[in-house]
Design a protein around this motif. Structure first.
Motif, PDB file in Angstrom:
ATOM      1  N   ASP A  27       0.804  -1.214   0.000  1.00 44.72           N
ATOM      2  CA  ASP A  27       0.000   0.000   0.000  1.00 44.72           C
ATOM      3  C   ASP A  27       0.848   1.281   0.000  1.00 44.72           C
ATOM      4  OD1 ASP A  27      -2.295  -1.581   0.096  1.00 44.72           O
ATOM      5  OD2 ASP A  27      -2.334  -1.586   2.292  1.00 44.72           O
ATOM      6  N   ILE A  28       2.142   1.146   0.087  1.00 46.24           N
ATOM      7  CA  ILE A  28       3.036   2.307   0.126  1.00 46.24           C
ATOM      8  C   ILE A  28       3.371   2.737  -1.304  1.00 46.24           C
ATOM      9  CG2 ILE A  28       5.335   3.117   0.809  1.00 46.24           C
ATOM     10  CD1 ILE A  28       5.153   1.134   3.161  1.00 46.24           C
ATOM     11  N   THR A  29       3.337   4.036  -1.532  1.00 40.78           N
ATOM     12  CA  THR A  29       3.666   4.572  -2.858  1.00 40.78           C
ATOM     13  C   THR A  29       4.964   5.383  -2.804  1.00 40.78           C
ATOM     14  OG1 THR A  29       2.472   6.652  -2.551  1.00 40.78           O
ATOM     15  CG2 THR A  29       1.194   4.761  -3.395  1.00 40.78           C
ATOM     16  N   ILE A  30       5.561   5.547  -3.950  1.00 45.72           N
ATOM     17  CA  ILE A  30       6.770   6.375  -4.048  1.00 45.72           C
ATOM     18  C   ILE A  30       6.442   7.818  -3.670  1.00 45.72           C
ATOM     19  CG2 ILE A  30       8.483   7.342  -5.659  1.00 45.72           C
ATOM     20  CD1 ILE A  30       9.104   4.458  -4.885  1.00 45.72           C
ATOM     21  N   ASN A  31       5.240   8.288  -4.022  1.00 43.63           N
ATOM     22  CA  ASN A  31       4.838   9.649  -3.625  1.00 43.63           C
ATOM     23  C   ASN A  31       4.859   9.809  -2.113  1.00 43.63           C
ATOM     24  OD1 ASN A  31       4.481  10.761  -6.153  1.00 43.63           O
ATOM     25  ND2 ASN A  31       2.304  10.236  -6.260  1.00 43.63           N
ATOM     26  N   ALA A  37      10.016  11.841   3.155  1.00 46.38           N
ATOM     27  CA  ALA A  37      11.462  12.104   3.189  1.00 46.38           C
ATOM     28  C   ALA A  37      11.790  13.556   2.831  1.00 46.38           C
ATOM     29  CB  ALA A  37      12.187  11.158   2.231  1.00 46.38           C
ATOM     30  N   ASP A  38      10.782  14.285   2.362  1.00 46.08           N
ATOM     31  CA  ASP A  38      10.945  15.672   1.936  1.00 46.08           C
ATOM     32  C   ASP A  38      11.946  15.788   0.783  1.00 46.08           C
ATOM     33  OD1 ASP A  38      10.265  18.349   1.964  1.00 46.08           O
ATOM     34  OD2 ASP A  38      11.839  18.877   3.413  1.00 46.08           O
ATOM     35  N   VAL A  39      11.749  14.875  -0.194  1.00 47.83           N
ATOM     36  CA  VAL A  39      12.532  14.906  -1.434  1.00 47.83           C
ATOM     37  C   VAL A  39      11.551  14.716  -2.591  1.00 47.83           C
ATOM     38  CG1 VAL A  39      14.631  14.002  -0.355  1.00 47.83           C
ATOM     39  CG2 VAL A  39      13.033  12.420  -1.433  1.00 47.83           C
ATOM     40  N   SER A  40      12.005  14.962  -3.789  1.00 43.36           N
ATOM     41  CA  SER A  40      11.125  14.770  -4.948  1.00 43.36           C
ATOM     42  C   SER A  40      11.062  13.291  -5.322  1.00 43.36           C
ATOM     43  CB  SER A  40      11.645  15.574  -6.143  1.00 43.36           C
ATOM     44  OG  SER A  40      12.840  14.990  -6.632  1.00 43.36           O
ATOM     45  N   TYR A  45      13.763   8.021  -7.243  1.00 42.08           N
ATOM     46  CA  TYR A  45      14.115   7.191  -8.400  1.00 42.08           C
ATOM     47  C   TYR A  45      15.583   7.308  -8.802  1.00 42.08           C
ATOM     48  CZ  TYR A  45       9.264   5.885  -9.154  1.00 42.08           C
ATOM     49  OH  TYR A  45       8.011   5.359  -9.008  1.00 42.08           O
ATOM     50  N   LEU A  46      16.218   8.395  -8.438  1.00 43.20           N
ATOM     51  CA  LEU A  46      17.642   8.553  -8.692  1.00 43.20           C
ATOM     52  C   LEU A  46      18.454   7.539  -7.869  1.00 43.20           C
ATOM     53  CD1 LEU A  46      19.851  10.289 -10.101  1.00 43.20           C
ATOM     54  CD2 LEU A  46      19.786  11.770  -8.082  1.00 43.20           C
ATOM     55  N   HIS A  47      17.946   7.217  -6.676  1.00 41.49           N
ATOM     56  CA  HIS A  47      18.655   6.325  -5.764  1.00 41.49           C
ATOM     57  C   HIS A  47      18.143   4.880  -5.803  1.00 41.49           C
ATOM     58  CE1 HIS A  47      20.953   9.527  -3.849  1.00 41.49           C
ATOM     59  NE2 HIS A  47      19.864  10.267  -3.985  1.00 41.49           N
ATOM     60  N   TYR A  48      16.867   4.708  -6.158  1.00 46.28           N
ATOM     61  CA  TYR A  48      16.250   3.375  -6.118  1.00 46.28           C
ATOM     62  C   TYR A  48      15.395   3.178  -7.370  1.00 46.28           C
ATOM     63  CZ  TYR A  48      17.696   4.125  -1.355  1.00 46.28           C
ATOM     64  OH  TYR A  48      18.449   4.426  -0.250  1.00 46.28           O
ATOM     65  N   ILE A  49      15.439   1.989  -7.937  1.00 47.58           N
ATOM     66  CA  ILE A  49      14.675   1.691  -9.150  1.00 47.58           C
ATOM     67  C   ILE A  49      13.179   1.823  -8.899  1.00 47.58           C
ATOM     68  CG2 ILE A  49      14.108  -0.128 -10.815  1.00 47.58           C
ATOM     69  CD1 ILE A  49      17.003  -1.212 -10.270  1.00 47.58           C
ATOM     70  N   LEU A  54      14.069  -0.371  -3.120  1.00 48.16           N
ATOM     71  CA  LEU A  54      14.233   0.311  -1.840  1.00 48.16           C
ATOM     72  C   LEU A  54      14.076  -0.694  -0.693  1.00 48.16           C
ATOM     73  CD1 LEU A  54      14.517   2.756   0.021  1.00 48.16           C
ATOM     74  CD2 LEU A  54      12.110   3.293  -0.431  1.00 48.16           C
ATOM     75  N   LEU A  55      13.094  -1.561  -0.778  1.00 48.69           N
ATOM     76  CA  LEU A  55      12.889  -2.582   0.250  1.00 48.69           C
ATOM     77  C   LEU A  55      14.115  -3.493   0.337  1.00 48.69           C
ATOM     78  CD1 LEU A  55      11.146  -4.141   2.297  1.00 48.69           C
ATOM     79  CD2 LEU A  55      10.206  -5.423   0.360  1.00 48.69           C
TER      80      LEU A  55
END
Length: 189
Positions: A27-31, A37-40, A45-49, A54-55
């Motif tokens: 249920d967790i989204t990238i948004n 995290a207060d990042v875009s 996506y720059l750090h994780y595919i 990320l998991l």
């Protein structure tokens, strides 16, 4: 690595862990991760595919931290020992929020499976090196014991650490000795 990159990754992983504590992984989204995290989104996506990457990275980080903190003493890797158990329970107690989150979230059995694999490997070496009677199939013994140990760890951490770390580790060690899983060693610390 650049300190800004490390700081960003730490913020993303921290936000992700917080979200895992609140809701199921699926249920967790990238948004949500980027907002927390207060990042875009682009930075995530720059750090994780994706959230699966990320998991995986998150589990790798916390699994390595756990076992690097607990499995070595003076630069040597330990097999199953009382001091290993005590350090493991103390480390889990100290970092209970993270490990509770990784163990409780039903969407991520990976962390539990990694723990099982490491415990199976250590138990296998202990059984091979001991003089334990071989009247029961080794694989049955290994699966039973590893499941019991991981189950106890899960129960202990999920129940908000109802017994102090040292006490639960000593009780587990005592059970293993009593049922002759490990040989009774006078100096088993």
């Amino acid at each position: 690595m650049d300190r800004r990159i490390l700081k960003t990754q730490k913020a993303i992983i921290g936000a992700f862990i917080q979200l895992l504590a609140e809701k199921e992984f699926e249920d967790i989204t990238i948004n949500e991760i980027s907002d927390r995290a207060d990042v875009s989104r682009g930075t995530v996506y720059l750090h994780y595919i994706d959230k699966f990457d990320l998991l995986d990275k998150c589990i790798d980080i916390y699994f390595k931290k756990l076992f690097e903190s607990c499995m070595t003493l003076n630069g040597t890797t330990l097999l199953l020992s009382k001091s290993f158990m005590i350090r493991t329970f103390e480390y889990l107690e100290e970092h209970a929020f993270i490990y509770t989150t990784l163990l409780v979230n039903k969407g991520i059995p990976t962390f539990r499976n990694l723990m099982m694999d490491v415990i199976l490997g250590n138990l296998s070496e202990v059984i091979d090196a001991s003089s334990i009677k071989r009247d029961i199939n080794k694989e049955v013994t290994l699966q039973f014991l590893a499941s019991a140990i991981v189950g106890l760890l899960e129960w202990w951490i999920i129940k908000s650490i109802p017994i102090p770390a040292k006490d639960i580790a000593e009780q587990l060690w005592s059970l293993l000795e009593r049922f002759q899983v490990i040989p009774h060693l006078p100096d088993s610390n």
